[in-house]
Motif scaffolding. Structure first.
Motif, PDB file in Angstrom:
ATOM      1  N   ALA A  42       0.838  -1.207   0.000  1.00 13.63           N
ATOM      2  CA  ALA A  42       0.000   0.000   0.000  1.00 13.63           C
ATOM      3  C   ALA A  42       0.870   1.253   0.000  1.00 13.63           C
ATOM      4  O   ALA A  42       0.610   2.198  -0.751  1.00 13.63           O
ATOM      5  N   VAL A  43       1.917   1.263   0.820  1.00 11.49           N
ATOM      6  CA  VAL A  43       2.831   2.409   0.864  1.00 11.49           C
ATOM      7  C   VAL A  43       3.510   2.590  -0.491  1.00 11.49           C
ATOM      8  O   VAL A  43       3.602   3.717  -1.005  1.00 11.49           O
ATOM      9  N   GLY A  44       3.970   1.513  -1.075  1.00 13.43           N
ATOM     10  CA  GLY A  44       4.598   1.597  -2.388  1.00 13.43           C
ATOM     11  C   GLY A  44       3.650   2.135  -3.447  1.00 13.43           C
ATOM     12  O   GLY A  44       4.036   2.953  -4.292  1.00 13.43           O
ATOM     13  N   PHE A  45       2.402   1.709  -3.373  1.00 15.06           N
ATOM     14  CA  PHE A  45       1.400   2.191  -4.331  1.00 15.06           C
ATOM     15  C   PHE A  45       1.139   3.685  -4.133  1.00 15.06           C
ATOM     16  O   PHE A  45       1.067   4.445  -5.098  1.00 15.06           O
ATOM     17  N   ILE A  46       1.017   4.111  -2.878  1.00 13.34           N
ATOM     18  CA  ILE A  46       0.790   5.532  -2.567  1.00 13.34           C
ATOM     19  C   ILE A  46       1.968   6.369  -3.059  1.00 13.34           C
ATOM     20  O   ILE A  46       1.787   7.430  -3.663  1.00 13.34           O
ATOM     21  N   GLU A  47       3.190   5.893  -2.797  1.00 14.87           N
ATOM     22  CA  GLU A  47       4.375   6.629  -3.256  1.00 14.87           C
ATOM     23  C   GLU A  47       4.406   6.747  -4.780  1.00 14.87           C
ATOM     24  O   GLU A  47       4.653   7.823  -5.318  1.00 14.87           O
ATOM     25  N   ALA A  48       4.157   5.653  -5.462  1.00 20.37           N
ATOM     26  CA  ALA A  48       4.191   5.678  -6.932  1.00 20.37           C
ATOM     27  C   ALA A  48       3.113   6.606  -7.486  1.00 20.37           C
ATOM     28  O   ALA A  48       3.378   7.383  -8.411  1.00 20.37           O
ATOM     29  N   ALA A  49       1.912   6.538  -6.917  1.00 19.39           N
ATOM     30  CA  ALA A  49       0.825   7.400  -7.389  1.00 19.39           C
ATOM     31  C   ALA A  49       1.160   8.870  -7.152  1.00 19.39           C
ATOM     32  O   ALA A  49       0.945   9.724  -8.023  1.00 19.39           O
ATOM     33  N   GLY A  50       1.690   9.169  -5.977  1.00 25.47           N
ATOM     34  CA  GLY A  50       2.056  10.553  -5.661  1.00 25.47           C
ATOM     35  C   GLY A  50       3.176  11.065  -6.539  1.00 25.47           C
ATOM     36  O   GLY A  50       3.102  12.175  -7.086  1.00 25.47           O
ATOM     37  N   GLN A  51       4.221  10.274  -6.693  1.00 26.69           N
ATOM     38  CA  GLN A  51       5.372  10.704  -7.491  1.00 26.69           C
ATOM     39  C   GLN A  51       5.001  10.880  -8.956  1.00 26.69           C
ATOM     40  O   GLN A  51       5.509  11.773  -9.627  1.00 26.69           O
ATOM     41  N   ALA A  52       4.065  10.067  -9.452  1.00 26.93           N
ATOM     42  CA  ALA A  52       3.613  10.206 -10.841  1.00 26.93           C
ATOM     43  C   ALA A  52       2.918  11.552 -11.067  1.00 26.93           C
ATOM     44  O   ALA A  52       2.894  12.063 -12.179  1.00 26.93           O
ATOM     45  N   LEU A  53       2.391  12.119  -9.990  1.00 26.52           N
ATOM     46  CA  LEU A  53       1.708  13.415 -10.080  1.00 26.52           C
ATOM     47  C   LEU A  53       2.575  14.562  -9.547  1.00 26.52           C
ATOM     48  O   LEU A  53       2.084  15.662  -9.323  1.00 26.52           O
ATOM     49  N   GLY A  54       3.865  14.277  -9.316  1.00 27.31           N
ATOM     50  CA  GLY A  54       4.793  15.318  -8.907  1.00 27.31           C
ATOM     51  C   GLY A  54       4.845  15.607  -7.420  1.00 27.31           C
ATOM     52  O   GLY A  54       5.397  16.626  -7.000  1.00 27.31           O
ATOM     53  N   VAL A  55       4.298  14.721  -6.589  1.00 27.10           N
ATOM     54  CA  VAL A  55       4.363  14.901  -5.140  1.00 27.10           C
ATOM     55  C   VAL A  55       5.724  14.405  -4.674  1.00 27.10           C
ATOM     56  O   VAL A  55       6.064  13.228  -4.862  1.00 27.10           O
ATOM     57  N   GLU A  56       6.493  15.280  -4.070  1.00 29.67           N
ATOM     58  CA  GLU A  56       7.868  14.939  -3.706  1.00 29.67           C
ATOM     59  C   GLU A  56       7.945  13.885  -2.595  1.00 29.67           C
ATOM     60  O   GLU A  56       8.730  12.944  -2.664  1.00 29.67           O
ATOM     61  N   HIS A  57       7.153  14.049  -1.557  1.00 26.47           N
ATOM     62  CA  HIS A  57       7.166  13.125  -0.407  1.00 26.47           C
ATOM     63  C   HIS A  57       5.726  12.667  -0.141  1.00 26.47           C
ATOM     64  O   HIS A  57       5.040  13.246   0.705  1.00 26.47           O
ATOM     65  N   PRO A  58       5.269  11.638  -0.824  1.00 23.71           N
ATOM     66  CA  PRO A  58       3.854  11.275  -0.796  1.00 23.71           C
ATOM     67  C   PRO A  58       3.289  10.786   0.541  1.00 23.71           C
ATOM     68  O   PRO A  58       2.094  10.943   0.770  1.00 23.71           O
ATOM     69  N   ILE A  59       4.103  10.184   1.407  1.00 30.51           N
ATOM     70  CA  ILE A  59       3.485   9.617   2.610  1.00 30.51           C
ATOM     71  C   ILE A  59       4.358   9.782   3.844  1.00 30.51           C
ATOM     72  O   ILE A  59       5.580   9.665   3.797  1.00 30.51           O
ATOM     73  N   GLN A  60       3.677  10.054   4.926  1.00 25.73           N
ATOM     74  CA  GLN A  60       4.270  10.075   6.265  1.00 25.73           C
ATOM     75  C   GLN A  60       3.295   9.288   7.126  1.00 25.73           C
ATOM     76  O   GLN A  60       2.086   9.546   7.101  1.00 25.73           O
ATOM     77  N   MET A  61       3.802   8.318   7.862  1.00 21.66           N
ATOM     78  CA  MET A  61       2.856   7.459   8.574  1.00 21.66           C
ATOM     79  C   MET A  61       3.431   6.788   9.808  1.00 21.66           C
ATOM     80  O   MET A  61       4.595   6.415   9.856  1.00 21.66           O
ATOM     81  N   THR A  62       2.575   6.672  10.776  1.00 16.15           N
ATOM     82  CA  THR A  62       2.706   5.725  11.860  1.00 16.15           C
ATOM     83  C   THR A  62       1.364   5.009  11.880  1.00 16.15           C
ATOM     84  O   THR A  62       0.312   5.658  11.950  1.00 16.15           O
ATOM     85  N   VAL A  63       1.384   3.704  11.771  1.00 18.26           N
ATOM     86  CA  VAL A  63       0.164   2.906  11.692  1.00 18.26           C
ATOM     87  C   VAL A  63       0.172   1.869  12.800  1.00 18.26           C
ATOM     88  O   VAL A  63       1.216   1.275  13.098  1.00 18.26           O
ATOM     89  N   ALA A  64      -0.997   1.652  13.377  1.00 15.13           N
ATOM     90  CA  ALA A  64      -1.216   0.540  14.309  1.00 15.13           C
ATOM     91  C   ALA A  64      -2.420  -0.226  13.776  1.00 15.13           C
ATOM     92  O   ALA A  64      -3.427   0.378  13.384  1.00 15.13           O
ATOM     93  N   THR A  65      -2.309  -1.535  13.741  1.00 10.52           N
ATOM     94  CA  THR A  65      -3.426  -2.364  13.294  1.00 10.52           C
ATOM     95  C   THR A  65      -3.458  -3.658  14.103  1.00 10.52           C
ATOM     96  O   THR A  65      -2.426  -4.106  14.628  1.00 10.52           O
ATOM     97  N   SER A  66      -4.642  -4.230  14.207  1.00  7.71           N
ATOM     98  CA  SER A  66      -4.801  -5.474  14.966  1.00  7.71           C
ATOM     99  C   SER A  66      -5.984  -6.260  14.429  1.00  7.71           C
ATOM    100  O   SER A  66      -6.949  -5.679  13.913  1.00  7.71           O
ATOM    101  N   ASN A  67      -5.903  -7.567  14.599  1.00  5.29           N
ATOM    102  CA  ASN A  67      -7.038  -8.439  14.305  1.00  5.29           C
ATOM    103  C   ASN A  67      -7.578  -9.048  15.602  1.00  5.29           C
ATOM    104  O   ASN A  67      -8.370  -9.984  15.575  1.00  5.29           O
TER     105      ASN A  67
END
Length: 188
Positions: free
Chosen positions: A149-174
């Motif tokens: 997901a991060v790789g996809f977000i980065e690629a999508a952002g960079q394709a549109l000229g976004v220099e730093h597409p994502i900053q994140m801290t994520v917590a998830t649980s099942n």
């Protein structure tokens, strides 16, 4: 411990971009049921009269709690934008931002599995990120799904000229495992 309570964190955050997080809050917790329970509010945590009552009654093996300072690009203060987000037995919280979200939102939304897309209720980058991770296999392999997901977000952002597409801290649980991820496009 009151020192680390949602009320204190909402008024005096020490590690976030904002010192005050008054755009809502949420709590998710696991009981013996498979599906976690949620309590979310658009009230600031310090102002919600029900928070004190419910926090005294919750007994759970895993609790997620989040205070919100809305990003300028998704500043809608509404209950559906408050974390944690839930899908079946999964809870998800995200601090950070998808830079250029207005520009990449369409591309990200089209990458969400069509069966999951109708379940998106809010307008935040965080919830869309969650559904991307679910689409990329969060339920089977959380680290790989979040990385995809991060790789996809980065690629999508960079394709549109976004220099730093994502900053994140994520917590998830099942409800059985906990996963935490931290990443920034600025610090590759």
């Amino acid at each position: 411990n009151f020192k680390h309570s949602l009320v204190i964190q909402s008024l005096h955050a020490t590690e976030g971009a904002e010192a005050t997080n008054g755009d809502g809050f949420g709590v998710g917790w696991y009981t013996d049921d498979e599906k976690p329970l949620l309590f979310r509010s658009v009230e600031p945590a310090w102002h919600d009269r029900n928070l004190k009552e419910i926090s005294q009654a919750i007994s759970a093996h895993t609790i997620f709690a989040h205070v919100r300072a809305a990003s300028p690009s998704v500043a809608n203060v509404q209950q559906t934008n408050c974390h944690p987000f839930r899908y079946q037995q999964w809870l998800w919280m995200h601090n950070g931002a998808i830079d250029g979200f207005d520009s990449v939102k369409r591309d990200l939304a089209f990458a969400v599995d069509p069966s999951l897309y109708p379940l998106i209720r809010g307008s935040t980058d965080s919830e869309l990120f969650f559904y991307l991770a679910l689409s990329f296999g969060l339920q089977d392999d959380p680290p790989s799904a979040v990385a995809r997901a991060v790789g996809f977000i980065e690629a999508a952002g960079q394709a549109l000229g976004v220099e730093h597409p994502i900053q994140m801290t994520v917590a998830t649980s099942n409800g059985e495992g906990l996963w935490f991820f931290r990443y920034s496009s600025e610090r590759k």
